[in-house]
Design a protein around this motif. Structure first.
Motif, PDB file in Angstrom:
ATOM      1  N   GLU A 107      34.097  56.072   5.074  1.00 33.62           N
ATOM      2  CA  GLU A 107      35.010  57.215   5.074  1.00 33.62           C
ATOM      3  C   GLU A 107      35.927  57.181   3.855  1.00 33.62           C
ATOM      4  O   GLU A 107      36.152  58.208   3.210  1.00 33.62           O
ATOM      5  N   PHE A 108      36.446  55.997   3.526  1.00 36.00           N
ATOM      6  CA  PHE A 108      37.301  55.889   2.348  1.00 36.00           C
ATOM      7  C   PHE A 108      36.538  56.199   1.066  1.00 36.00           C
ATOM      8  O   PHE A 108      37.063  56.842   0.152  1.00 36.00           O
ATOM      9  N   ASP A 109      35.292  55.742   1.005  1.00 34.61           N
ATOM     10  CA  ASP A 109      34.476  56.039  -0.175  1.00 34.61           C
ATOM     11  C   ASP A 109      34.316  57.542  -0.355  1.00 34.61           C
ATOM     12  O   ASP A 109      34.418  58.064  -1.468  1.00 34.61           O
ATOM     13  N   MET A 110      34.072  58.242   0.735  1.00 33.01           N
ATOM     14  CA  MET A 110      33.869  59.683   0.658  1.00 33.01           C
ATOM     15  C   MET A 110      35.135  60.406   0.201  1.00 33.01           C
ATOM     16  O   MET A 110      35.070  61.392  -0.545  1.00 33.01           O
ATOM     17  N   ILE A 111      36.288  59.923   0.647  1.00 37.00           N
ATOM     18  CA  ILE A 111      37.539  60.559   0.267  1.00 37.00           C
ATOM     19  C   ILE A 111      37.908  60.232  -1.182  1.00 37.00           C
ATOM     20  O   ILE A 111      38.265  61.124  -1.964  1.00 37.00           O
ATOM     21  N   PHE A 210      37.124  53.985 -11.266  1.00 33.24           N
ATOM     22  CA  PHE A 210      36.619  53.182 -12.382  1.00 33.24           C
ATOM     23  C   PHE A 210      35.538  52.209 -11.919  1.00 33.24           C
ATOM     24  O   PHE A 210      34.578  51.935 -12.637  1.00 33.24           O
ATOM     25  N   TYR A 211      35.704  51.680 -10.709  1.00 30.36           N
ATOM     26  CA  TYR A 211      34.772  50.696 -10.164  1.00 30.36           C
ATOM     27  C   TYR A 211      34.378  51.115  -8.748  1.00 30.36           C
ATOM     28  O   TYR A 211      34.891  50.583  -7.763  1.00 30.36           O
ATOM     29  N   PRO A 212      33.462  52.083  -8.626  1.00 28.57           N
ATOM     30  CA  PRO A 212      33.139  52.645  -7.305  1.00 28.57           C
ATOM     31  C   PRO A 212      32.305  51.737  -6.406  1.00 28.57           C
ATOM     32  O   PRO A 212      32.157  52.029  -5.221  1.00 28.57           O
ATOM     33  N   ASP A 213      31.783  50.644  -6.930  1.00 25.94           N
ATOM     34  CA  ASP A 213      30.988  49.734  -6.107  1.00 25.94           C
ATOM     35  C   ASP A 213      31.912  49.010  -5.127  1.00 25.94           C
ATOM     36  O   ASP A 213      32.769  48.226  -5.551  1.00 25.94           O
ATOM     37  N   PRO A 214      31.755  49.225  -3.827  1.00 23.64           N
ATOM     38  CA  PRO A 214      32.672  48.602  -2.853  1.00 23.64           C
ATOM     39  C   PRO A 214      32.546  47.085  -2.799  1.00 23.64           C
ATOM     40  O   PRO A 214      33.440  46.409  -2.286  1.00 23.64           O
ATOM     41  N   ASP A 215      31.453  46.539  -3.292  1.00 24.47           N
ATOM     42  CA  ASP A 215      31.235  45.096  -3.236  1.00 24.47           C
ATOM     43  C   ASP A 215      31.657  44.381  -4.517  1.00 24.47           C
ATOM     44  O   ASP A 215      31.464  43.175  -4.646  1.00 24.47           O
ATOM     45  N   LYS A 217      33.723  42.403  -7.264  1.00 21.11           N
ATOM     46  CA  LYS A 217      34.757  41.379  -7.181  1.00 21.11           C
ATOM     47  C   LYS A 217      35.518  41.323  -8.501  1.00 21.11           C
ATOM     48  O   LYS A 217      35.064  41.821  -9.529  1.00 21.11           O
ATOM     49  N   LEU A 218      36.680  40.672  -8.455  1.00 19.27           N
ATOM     50  CA  LEU A 218      37.455  40.514  -9.681  1.00 19.27           C
ATOM     51  C   LEU A 218      36.661  39.784 -10.746  1.00 19.27           C
ATOM     52  O   LEU A 218      36.754  40.102 -11.941  1.00 19.27           O
ATOM     53  N   ILE A 219      35.864  38.805 -10.334  1.00 26.42           N
ATOM     54  CA  ILE A 219      35.055  38.048 -11.283  1.00 26.42           C
ATOM     55  C   ILE A 219      34.063  38.953 -11.998  1.00 26.42           C
ATOM     56  O   ILE A 219      33.729  38.739 -13.169  1.00 26.42           O
ATOM     57  N   ASP A 220      33.600  39.996 -11.317  1.00 23.98           N
ATOM     58  CA  ASP A 220      32.681  40.947 -11.947  1.00 23.98           C
ATOM     59  C   ASP A 220      33.422  41.822 -12.956  1.00 23.98           C
ATOM     60  O   ASP A 220      32.902  42.113 -14.040  1.00 23.98           O
ATOM     61  N   ILE A 221      34.631  42.259 -12.580  1.00 23.53           N
ATOM     62  CA  ILE A 221      35.425  43.105 -13.474  1.00 23.53           C
ATOM     63  C   ILE A 221      35.760  42.369 -14.760  1.00 23.53           C
ATOM     64  O   ILE A 221      35.749  42.953 -15.854  1.00 23.53           O
ATOM     65  N   PHE A 222      36.027  41.054 -14.640  1.00 25.71           N
ATOM     66  CA  PHE A 222      36.401  40.265 -15.811  1.00 25.71           C
ATOM     67  C   PHE A 222      35.212  39.484 -16.382  1.00 25.71           C
ATOM     68  O   PHE A 222      35.378  38.398 -16.951  1.00 25.71           O
ATOM     69  N   LYS A 223      34.039  40.074 -16.241  1.00 29.10           N
ATOM     70  CA  LYS A 223      32.826  39.593 -16.919  1.00 29.10           C
ATOM     71  C   LYS A 223      32.486  38.135 -16.616  1.00 29.10           C
ATOM     72  O   LYS A 223      32.047  37.379 -17.493  1.00 29.10           O
ATOM     73  N   GLY A 224      32.720  37.730 -15.368  1.00 31.92           N
ATOM     74  CA  GLY A 224      32.315  36.392 -14.948  1.00 31.92           C
ATOM     75  C   GLY A 224      33.253  35.274 -15.335  1.00 31.92           C
ATOM     76  O   GLY A 224      32.932  34.095 -15.129  1.00 31.92           O
ATOM     77  N   SER A 225      34.428  35.607 -15.871  1.00 31.97           N
ATOM     78  CA  SER A 225      35.362  34.579 -16.313  1.00 31.97           C
ATOM     79  C   SER A 225      36.440  34.335 -15.261  1.00 31.97           C
ATOM     80  O   SER A 225      37.311  35.174 -15.054  1.00 31.97           O
ATOM     81  N   GLU A 226      36.374  33.179 -14.614  1.00 34.71           N
ATOM     82  CA  GLU A 226      37.386  32.820 -13.625  1.00 34.71           C
ATOM     83  C   GLU A 226      38.747  32.638 -14.293  1.00 34.71           C
ATOM     84  O   GLU A 226      39.785  32.947 -13.701  1.00 34.71           O
ATOM     85  N   GLN A 227      38.737  32.158 -15.533  1.00 31.37           N
ATOM     86  CA  GLN A 227      39.987  31.994 -16.266  1.00 31.37           C
ATOM     87  C   GLN A 227      40.675  33.335 -16.479  1.00 31.37           C
ATOM     88  O   GLN A 227      41.895  33.449 -16.306  1.00 31.37           O
ATOM     89  N   HIS A 228      39.900  34.355 -16.809  1.00 35.86           N
ATOM     90  CA  HIS A 228      40.487  35.681 -17.019  1.00 35.86           C
ATOM     91  C   HIS A 228      41.016  36.267 -15.706  1.00 35.86           C
ATOM     92  O   HIS A 228      42.017  36.985 -15.705  1.00 35.86           O
ATOM     93  N   VAL A 229      40.332  35.958 -14.604  1.00 37.10           N
ATOM     94  CA  VAL A 229      40.808  36.415 -13.298  1.00 37.10           C
ATOM     95  C   VAL A 229      42.173  35.806 -13.008  1.00 37.10           C
ATOM     96  O   VAL A 229      43.116  36.506 -12.612  1.00 37.10           O
ATOM     97  N   LEU A 230      42.291  34.491 -13.210  1.00 38.47           N
ATOM     98  CA  LEU A 230      43.564  33.818 -12.950  1.00 38.47           C
ATOM     99  C   LEU A 230      44.656  34.301 -13.902  1.00 38.47           C
ATOM    100  O   LEU A 230      45.822  34.424 -13.505  1.00 38.47           O
ATOM    101  N   MET A 231      44.285  34.597 -15.131  1.00 39.01           N
ATOM    102  CA  MET A 231      45.264  35.143 -16.079  1.00 39.01           C
ATOM    103  C   MET A 231      45.746  36.517 -15.615  1.00 39.01           C
ATOM    104  O   MET A 231      46.932  36.839 -15.732  1.00 39.01           O
ATOM    105  N   ALA A 232      44.824  37.329 -15.074  1.00 42.32           N
ATOM    106  CA  ALA A 232      45.200  38.657 -14.572  1.00 42.32           C
ATOM    107  C   ALA A 232      46.132  38.533 -13.376  1.00 42.32           C
ATOM    108  O   ALA A 232      47.100  39.301 -13.243  1.00 42.32           O
ATOM    109  N   VAL A 233      45.852  37.574 -12.490  1.00 39.62           N
ATOM    110  CA  VAL A 233      46.735  37.338 -11.342  1.00 39.62           C
ATOM    111  C   VAL A 233      48.117  36.908 -11.824  1.00 39.62           C
ATOM    112  O   VAL A 233      49.147  37.411 -11.358  1.00 39.62           O
ATOM    113  N   GLY A 234      48.132  35.976 -12.781  1.00 38.31           N
ATOM    114  CA  GLY A 234      49.405  35.506 -13.317  1.00 38.31           C
ATOM    115  C   GLY A 234      50.183  36.611 -14.011  1.00 38.31           C
ATOM    116  O   GLY A 234      51.404  36.732 -13.839  1.00 38.31           O
TER     117      GLY A 234
END
Length: 255
Positions: A107-111, A210-215, A217-234
């Motif tokens: 339902e959220f996807d449709m809206i 921008f990222y309509p795939d419901p599955d 993850k942050l790791i996907d958005i940041f091209k597989g870099s866990e370091q970049h994910v943690l930097m984004a969180v920080g």
């Protein structure tokens, strides 16, 4: 406490009964039982407008121009900034929690994939929810001499979380409910919460488109870099924590 529960039951009843009536009318008019984007969005808009009208006309939520007359622009600005700072840390925490059922994902996807969905989710839903949960429910709890301030805020946050009726959203909704409750208690106005809520839902709408795939993850958005994910969180925390401190400094009630 009785008033808070009655307001909650009324709101839930509006959601359930309103959804049933709108769905029935839609099926009769279109002669189809298929759920569509237009049906979901129009139902959400109608329910939100009816909720706003009911709680304001009955004065279950009491509004006053006194707080906005103090020109609290810094509070409203920092409320929006704080909402943006919570997005990535919230997603990161949810990804590291046990997976919870997301029963309204479709339902959220449709809206969210429809431009009119922003009116429903980004604008009207935050306004109607703040009118109900902070303007009516929390106000009545704070007026109860038997309930301490943070007890009232926690109860209203729990109600806010549970009535999302979606386990995947409940932890985030509870934490945000605590923050919104604190903002209402400090100011006596729903407007900081509305500003925060608008920022949060608007960011969710933009991120979905921008990222309509419901599955994803942050790791996907940041091209597989866990370091970049943690930097984004920080980096997000460097936005959120100063924003909360600034809110602490600026928030006050109208004289």
């Amino acid at each position: 406490m009785k008033k808070a529960i009655s307001y909650l039951l009324i709101f839930v009843g509006i959601q359930l009964l309103g959804g049933f009536i709108c769905s029935t009318v839609w099926n009769i008019v279109t002669k189809s039982t298929d759920q569509t984007e237009a049906q979901l969005i129009s139902t959400t808009i109608i329910i939100s407008i009816f909720t706003l009208a009911l709680f304001l006309l009955t004065r279950w939520t009491q509004v006053s121009p006194n707080w906005i007359r103090t020109r609290p622009w810094m509070v409203l600005i920092w409320s929006v900034i704080a909402s943006l700072g919570t997005i990535i840390p919230s997603i990161w925490i949810q990804e590291h929690m046990p997976e919870l059922p997301n029963i309204v994902e479709d339902e959220f996807d449709m809206i969210l994939q429809n431009r009119w969905g922003y009116l429903a989710i980004g604008l009207l839903a935050p306004l109607s929810e703040e009118i109900v949960y902070r303007g009516a429910i929390l106000r009545s709890l704070l007026n109860s001499p038997r309930i301490p301030v943070w007890g009232a805020i926690a109860i209203s946050a729990l109600m806010f979380s549970l009535t999302h009726m979606n386990p995947a959203q409940m932890p985030h909704a509870f934490v945000i409910g605590l923050l919104l409750g604190w903002m209402y208690w400090r100011t006596g106005s729903i407007l900081p919460g509305v500003a925060y809520h608008l920022g949060n839902n608007s960011a969710a709408y933009v991120m979905y488109n921008f990222y309509p795939d419901p599955d994803i993850k942050l790791i996907d958005i940041f091209k597989g870099s866990e370091q970049h994910v943690l930097m984004a969180v920080g980096f997000s925390l460097l936005i959120l924590l100063p924003a909360l401190y600034q809110l602490h400094l600026w928030m006050k009630r109208a004289e």
